[in-house]
Enzyme design. Structure first.
Site, PDB file in Angstrom:
ATOM      1  N   LYS A 127      11.012  20.734 -67.170  1.00 24.13           N
ATOM      2  CA  LYS A 127       9.746  21.862 -67.224  1.00 24.13           C
ATOM      3  C   LYS A 127       9.941  22.469 -66.094  1.00 24.13           C
ATOM      4  O   LYS A 127      10.337  22.495 -65.063  1.00 24.13           O
ATOM      5  CB  LYS A 127       8.426  20.895 -67.001  1.00 24.13           C
ATOM      6  CG  LYS A 127       7.395  21.568 -66.655  1.00 24.13           C
ATOM      7  CD  LYS A 127       6.029  20.666 -66.651  1.00 24.13           C
ATOM      8  CE  LYS A 127       5.634  20.114 -65.468  1.00 24.13           C
ATOM      9  NZ  LYS A 127       4.338  19.473 -65.649  1.00 24.13           N
ATOM     10  N   ARG A 168       7.541  25.148 -64.235  1.00 22.93           N
ATOM     11  CA  ARG A 168       5.956  25.608 -64.169  1.00 22.93           C
ATOM     12  C   ARG A 168       6.070  26.986 -63.109  1.00 22.93           C
ATOM     13  O   ARG A 168       6.553  26.983 -61.999  1.00 22.93           O
ATOM     14  CB  ARG A 168       5.289  24.466 -63.327  1.00 22.93           C
ATOM     15  CG  ARG A 168       3.687  24.902 -63.153  1.00 22.93           C
ATOM     16  CD  ARG A 168       2.788  23.955 -62.681  1.00 22.93           C
ATOM     17  NE  ARG A 168       2.612  22.844 -63.587  1.00 22.93           N
ATOM     18  CZ  ARG A 168       1.608  22.798 -64.386  1.00 22.93           C
ATOM     19  NH1 ARG A 168       0.851  23.876 -64.744  1.00 22.93           N
ATOM     20  NH2 ARG A 168       1.344  21.633 -65.046  1.00 22.93           N
ATOM     21  N   ARG A 182      -1.562  16.377 -55.924  1.00 23.10           N
ATOM     22  CA  ARG A 182      -0.354  17.460 -56.212  1.00 23.10           C
ATOM     23  C   ARG A 182      -0.154  18.548 -55.290  1.00 23.10           C
ATOM     24  O   ARG A 182       0.744  19.368 -55.431  1.00 23.10           O
ATOM     25  CB  ARG A 182      -0.908  18.247 -57.670  1.00 23.10           C
ATOM     26  CG  ARG A 182      -0.614  16.923 -58.648  1.00 23.10           C
ATOM     27  CD  ARG A 182      -0.851  17.502 -60.195  1.00 23.10           C
ATOM     28  NE  ARG A 182      -2.418  17.878 -60.235  1.00 23.10           N
ATOM     29  CZ  ARG A 182      -2.698  18.542 -61.174  1.00 23.10           C
ATOM     30  NH1 ARG A 182      -2.064  18.956 -62.428  1.00 23.10           N
ATOM     31  NH2 ARG A 182      -4.045  18.860 -61.491  1.00 23.10           N
ATOM     32  N   GLN A 183      -1.161  18.674 -54.238  1.00 21.87           N
ATOM     33  CA  GLN A 183      -0.837  19.530 -53.341  1.00 21.87           C
ATOM     34  C   GLN A 183       0.000  19.003 -52.108  1.00 21.87           C
ATOM     35  O   GLN A 183      -0.598  18.579 -51.266  1.00 21.87           O
ATOM     36  CB  GLN A 183      -2.297  20.136 -52.750  1.00 21.87           C
ATOM     37  CG  GLN A 183      -3.208  20.661 -53.835  1.00 21.87           C
ATOM     38  CD  GLN A 183      -2.629  21.511 -54.819  1.00 21.87           C
ATOM     39  OE1 GLN A 183      -2.029  22.374 -54.345  1.00 21.87           O
ATOM     40  NE2 GLN A 183      -2.710  21.219 -56.179  1.00 21.87           N
ATOM     41  N   ASP A 230       8.361  15.752 -68.273  1.00 17.06           N
ATOM     42  CA  ASP A 230       9.269  16.325 -66.985  1.00 17.06           C
ATOM     43  C   ASP A 230       9.762  15.124 -66.256  1.00 17.06           C
ATOM     44  O   ASP A 230       9.466  14.108 -66.608  1.00 17.06           O
ATOM     45  CB  ASP A 230       8.555  17.265 -66.155  1.00 17.06           C
ATOM     46  CG  ASP A 230       7.299  16.435 -65.586  1.00 17.06           C
ATOM     47  OD1 ASP A 230       7.370  15.131 -65.511  1.00 17.06           O
ATOM     48  OD2 ASP A 230       6.436  17.013 -65.247  1.00 17.06           O
ATOM     49  N   SER A 289      -4.138  18.034 -67.198  1.00 15.92           N
ATOM     50  CA  SER A 289      -5.220  18.843 -66.402  1.00 15.92           C
ATOM     51  C   SER A 289      -5.533  20.195 -67.240  1.00 15.92           C
ATOM     52  O   SER A 289      -6.453  19.897 -67.992  1.00 15.92           O
ATOM     53  CB  SER A 289      -4.776  19.208 -64.874  1.00 15.92           C
ATOM     54  OG  SER A 289      -5.664  20.118 -64.348  1.00 15.92           O
ATOM     55  N   THR A 290      -4.877  21.096 -67.333  1.00 18.36           N
ATOM     56  CA  THR A 290      -5.037  22.135 -68.213  1.00 18.36           C
ATOM     57  C   THR A 290      -4.658  21.789 -69.803  1.00 18.36           C
ATOM     58  O   THR A 290      -4.891  22.426 -70.564  1.00 18.36           O
ATOM     59  CB  THR A 290      -4.429  23.378 -67.740  1.00 18.36           C
ATOM     60  OG1 THR A 290      -3.103  23.154 -67.863  1.00 18.36           O
ATOM     61  CG2 THR A 290      -4.924  24.022 -66.510  1.00 18.36           C
ATOM     62  N   ASP A 346     -32.163  20.391 -47.841  1.00 17.99           N
ATOM     63  CA  ASP A 346     -31.288  21.428 -47.662  1.00 17.99           C
ATOM     64  C   ASP A 346     -29.943  21.105 -48.242  1.00 17.99           C
ATOM     65  O   ASP A 346     -28.953  21.889 -48.395  1.00 17.99           O
ATOM     66  CB  ASP A 346     -30.759  21.565 -46.148  1.00 17.99           C
ATOM     67  CG  ASP A 346     -30.483  20.443 -45.572  1.00 17.99           C
ATOM     68  OD1 ASP A 346     -30.312  19.396 -46.301  1.00 17.99           O
ATOM     69  OD2 ASP A 346     -30.505  20.417 -44.183  1.00 17.99           O
TER      70      ASP A 346
END
Ligand code: R5P
Length: 293
Positions: A194, A196, A97-98, A171, A225-226, A39
């Protein structure tokens, strides 16, 4: 012979990294057995006895969600099996980062993940964690923590490759790394500003007039990251005539083809091996192994 008091335990993708850590620190190396039930739930087993021993679970938490479940199962199991101490070595620590509710109703994920770890770990070792609104790891983590930095391995690696360098931090937060890297490389550094707007859109300005002709520009950040942050700086540095541009980070996540995008702009990209990728050439295992030792 008494068993080695320390055991470094690898997950599937962290075997090579963990083996190097074990060799360099003199700990025993072992690898978890991880399978799926029909499962799709996870079945996990320690191959070595861990009772009375110090267990180092080694796993970087990029692409974290499935990895987190396995880490939590492993940490609780090590305790159940009588481990003396359970330490997570997460060269890249996820969700940091959150660190605030950016929009109403959003999860502050870093705190939630910290609570999960607080329930099963005695120690946490990580490299260049993203500390922005938290000043130290123990603002959210209760166990003993060790925050290492890849500044020296990065600077020594770049020093051998870049002629006439100038370092940028994209930054304010990145300036701590940029300044330290520049000081070891023996050159100047500047921090940029910076803005964002969202994960895809970033604006960065090089305010001062920099003479970058003949310079090897090194842009240093903790995470790519991006790649939008780095891309903005690369474009500006090109406009100011930089001879060659290097993007260097501790953690190369390279989401959404960021590596290819940076290369298409003409940048040379390097990262440490906290996350395995085609440019993770800067080794941090020696530095981490000292902690295990
Ligand atoms: C943010 O403050 C970090 O230091 C990095 O600058 C950021 O995470 C990079 O993200 P991206 O590559 O998506 O622009």
């Amino acid at each position: 012979m008494a068993p080695n008091k320390k055991v470094v335990v690898a997950f599937s993708e962290s075997r090579g990294f963990s083996k190097r850590l074990a060799d360099k620190s003199g700990a025993q190396y072992s690898c978890l057995e991880v399978e799926k039930f029909p499962d799709k739930e996870t079945k996990l087993r320690f191959r070595e006895g861990v009772a009375g021993r110090k267990v180092f679970l080694v796993r970087s938490l990029d692409n974290p969600d499935q990895k987190l479940i396995e880490v939590l199962l492993a940490a609780h199991t090590a305790r159940d099996l009588g481990a003396d101490k359970v330490v997570l070595v997460a060269p890249y620590l996820c969700y940091m980062r959150q660190d605030k509710r950016f929009r109403q109703g959003e999860a502050v994920s870093s705190r939630i993940i910290a609570k999960l770890f607080n329930g099963c770990l005695d120690g946490l070792v990580t490299v260049d964690p993203h500390l922005h609104r938290y000043k130290r790891l123990n603002d959210i983590f209760k166990m003993k923590t060790k925050r290492l930095t890849a500044v020296r391995p990065i600077a020594e690696f770049m020093r051998q490759r870049v002629r006439n360098p100038f370092v940028f931090g994209p930054d304010l937060e990145s300036f701590q790394w940029a300044k330290a890297v520049a000081s070891i490389m023996g050159c100047k550094a500047d921090v940029l500003r910076k803005q964002r707007y969202d994960s895809e859109s970033v604006r960065i300005e090089i305010k001062k007039k920099h003479e970058l002709k003949n310079k090897g520009v090194v842009i240093v950040d903790d995470v790519v990251s991006t790649g939008h942050t780095m891309m903005e700086v690369v474009k500006d540095a090109k406009r100011l005539g930089a001879r060659k541009i290097y993007c260097v980070c501790t953690h190369g996540i390279f989401a959404e083809n960021a590596l290819q995008k940076l290369r298409r702009l003409g940048a040379v990209v390097y990262a440490t091996n906290t996350i395995k990728n085609p440019v993770s050439r800067i080794d941090v295992t020696r530095m981490i192994s000292r902690e295990i030792r």
